[in-house]
Motif scaffolding. Structure first.
Motif, mmCIF file in Angstrom:
data_model
loop_
_atom_site.group_PDB
_atom_site.id
_atom_site.type_symbol
_atom_site.label_atom_id
_atom_site.label_comp_id
_atom_site.label_asym_id
_atom_site.label_seq_id
_atom_site.Cartn_x
_atom_site.Cartn_y
_atom_site.Cartn_z
ATOM 1 N N GLN A 87 1.953 -21.353 -4.177
ATOM 2 C CA GLN A 87 0.541 -21.756 -4.149
ATOM 3 C C GLN A 87 0.034 -22.037 -5.562
ATOM 4 O OE1 GLN A 87 -1.397 -22.553 -1.697
ATOM 5 N NE2 GLN A 87 -0.162 -21.860 -0.002
ATOM 6 N N PHE A 88 0.413 -21.187 -6.509
ATOM 7 C CA PHE A 88 0.008 -21.397 -7.902
ATOM 8 C C PHE A 88 0.528 -22.740 -8.412
ATOM 9 C CE2 PHE A 88 1.109 -21.207 -12.396
ATOM 10 C CZ PHE A 88 -0.128 -20.954 -12.955
ATOM 11 N N CYS A 89 1.796 -23.020 -8.137
ATOM 12 C CA CYS A 89 2.383 -24.288 -8.588
ATOM 13 C C CYS A 89 1.669 -25.482 -7.960
ATOM 14 C CB CYS A 89 3.869 -24.333 -8.243
ATOM 15 S SG CYS A 89 4.874 -23.207 -9.210
ATOM 16 N N ILE A 132 6.312 -26.752 -14.199
ATOM 17 C CA ILE A 132 5.723 -26.226 -12.957
ATOM 18 C C ILE A 132 6.162 -27.089 -11.777
ATOM 19 C CG2 ILE A 132 3.547 -25.911 -11.704
ATOM 20 C CD1 ILE A 132 2.346 -25.009 -14.451
ATOM 21 N N HIS A 133 6.238 -28.392 -11.982
ATOM 22 C CA HIS A 133 6.705 -29.300 -10.922
ATOM 23 C C HIS A 133 8.147 -28.950 -10.526
ATOM 24 C CE1 HIS A 133 7.335 -32.922 -8.581
ATOM 25 N NE2 HIS A 133 8.452 -33.107 -9.269
ATOM 26 N N HIS A 190 9.455 -27.551 -6.910
ATOM 27 C CA HIS A 190 10.563 -28.158 -6.170
ATOM 28 C C HIS A 190 11.595 -27.096 -5.772
ATOM 29 C CE1 HIS A 190 13.428 -31.195 -4.927
ATOM 30 N NE2 HIS A 190 14.336 -30.628 -5.715
ATOM 31 N N ALA A 191 11.941 -26.207 -6.694
ATOM 32 C CA ALA A 191 12.906 -25.142 -6.413
ATOM 33 C C ALA A 191 12.389 -24.211 -5.321
ATOM 34 C CB ALA A 191 13.234 -24.372 -7.688
ATOM 35 N N LEU A 192 11.108 -23.892 -5.389
ATOM 36 C CA LEU A 192 10.508 -23.047 -4.353
ATOM 37 C C LEU A 192 10.540 -23.734 -2.999
ATOM 38 C CD1 LEU A 192 7.572 -21.647 -6.467
ATOM 39 C CD2 LEU A 192 9.273 -20.234 -5.314
#
Length: 66
Positions: free
Chosen positions: A24-26, A51-52, A56-58
């Motif tokens: 959510q933060f990202c 952050i992008h 993407h990893a998340l």
């Protein structure tokens, strides 16, 4: 032009609530919001790019908020 930046692999272990909160933060982190934490416009843009990548990893791990 040769890219002189090295790439790093960073592992992180989070429980589901923390991973969701980070996703959510990202999702909500934009250039205008990170500028206050940076020393320059270049650094702010690098922060947003990082952050992008984290977002993407998340998402690949199953944490992709709408």
């Amino acid at each position: 032009m040769v890219d002189t930046h090295s790439m790093n692999v960073i592992s992180l272990t989070l429980d589901d609530p923390h991973a969701e909160a980070l996703a959510q933060f990202c999702k909500r982190s934009f250039l205008d919001r990170v500028r206050i934490f940076s020393a320059s416009e270049t650094e702010a843009r690098q922060m947003v790019d990082a952050i992008h990548e984290l977002r993407h990893a998340l998402a690949e791990a199953g944490f992709a908020p709408r």
